[in-house]
Scaffold this motif. Sequence first.
Motif, short mmCIF file in Angstrom:
data_model
loop_
_atom_site.label_atom_id
_atom_site.label_comp_id
_atom_site.label_asym_id
_atom_site.label_seq_id
_atom_site.Cartn_x
_atom_site.Cartn_y
_atom_site.Cartn_z
N GLY A 137 9.40 5.29 12.39
CA GLY A 137 8.08 5.20 13.01
C GLY A 137 6.92 4.94 12.08
O GLY A 137 5.76 5.02 12.50
N PHE A 138 7.20 4.61 10.83
CA PHE A 138 6.12 4.25 9.90
C PHE A 138 5.92 2.74 9.96
O PHE A 138 6.86 1.97 9.79
CB PHE A 138 6.49 4.68 8.47
N ARG A 139 4.69 2.33 10.20
CA ARG A 139 4.43 0.91 10.46
C ARG A 139 3.68 0.22 9.34
O ARG A 139 3.34 -0.95 9.45
CB ARG A 139 3.66 0.77 11.78
N GLN A 140 3.41 0.92 8.25
CA GLN A 140 2.70 0.30 7.14
C GLN A 140 3.33 0.72 5.81
O GLN A 140 3.64 1.90 5.61
CB GLN A 140 1.22 0.71 7.16
N VAL A 141 3.51 -0.25 4.92
CA VAL A 141 3.96 0.03 3.56
C VAL A 141 2.96 -0.60 2.61
O VAL A 141 2.68 -1.81 2.68
CB VAL A 141 5.38 -0.51 3.30
N LEU A 142 2.43 0.21 1.70
CA LEU A 142 1.47 -0.24 0.70
C LEU A 142 2.12 -0.14 -0.67
O LEU A 142 2.59 0.94 -1.06
CB LEU A 142 0.20 0.62 0.75
N ALA A 143 2.18 -1.25 -1.38
CA ALA A 143 2.84 -1.28 -2.69
C ALA A 143 1.80 -1.43 -3.79
O ALA A 143 1.03 -2.40 -3.80
CB ALA A 143 3.84 -2.43 -2.74
N LEU A 144 1.79 -0.48 -4.72
CA LEU A 144 0.88 -0.58 -5.86
C LEU A 144 1.41 -1.59 -6.87
O LEU A 144 2.60 -1.90 -6.91
CB LEU A 144 0.73 0.79 -6.52
N LYS A 145 0.50 -2.10 -7.69
CA LYS A 145 0.88 -3.04 -8.74
C LYS A 145 2.01 -2.44 -9.58
O LYS A 145 1.98 -1.27 -9.92
CB LYS A 145 -0.32 -3.36 -9.63
#
Length: 260
Positions: A137-145
């Motif tokens: 149910g997680f709809r966002q993934v944010l990837a750091l540099k």
Amino acid sequence: MSDPQYISSRDNALIKRLRQLAQDSTAYRKQGQVWLEGDHLCRALLARGGRPELAVFTDEGWSVATDELRGACERILVVPDHLMQGISGLESAAHMGFVMGLPSAPKPQGHVATVVLDRLQDAGNVGSILRSAGAFGFRQVLALKGTAALWSPKVVRAGMGAHFGMHLVEGLSLSDLEALKVPLLVTSSHRGNWLHRTTLPWPCAWVMGHEGQGVSAELEARAGLHVRIAQPGGEESLNVAAAAAICLHASAVTGPSLPD
């Protein structure tokens, strides 16, 4: 349905571009396109309402393809098996692949359930976490540099289609995370509450850190909650993809509606 174009020369300019997309982990950023190899990924794209810009089949793949796959786009390429093997980054090439346009680089969404990837290096881990995120149910993934390229062929294969239902943003700095309006949760092997005894907020943002170094000190300091995963077997630590699956499932139990 358009008639397919046949190419048999490995020196053809389009074949060279496809080879680069399939084998270079960051070529998608330069070309603005993503290579999807195998009917599973191709069907997953179609199931999410996506459409490829180009469909590539081997002779055998074209002969057995369903109408759905044959009619997925206007531009169709058919190549000999040996040419597909040269394009593919796999030991044994699939009989088909799609080229899709790279989704535009969106901005982080503030109020959705999120996974933050902090400099994860292994493509298999990143893809596995995306797959777990989608399932729970997680709809966002944010990837750091410093994190493995989200749309690289290896990550896409490991994600097994999860990419197509996610809001993905990569190349971020710590300051970009200020857009998040949900609590940051961090796992640790030595501090925090036991996960199985903790009431978790929903929505939230789980932070998963570098395989060797863990979550950066800056992100640790920003976290609203630290938790530990019980390991009665006594191992020193868990693989980050395994830890992510446990944490995301724990959130899913108290967050999204679950089937009876």
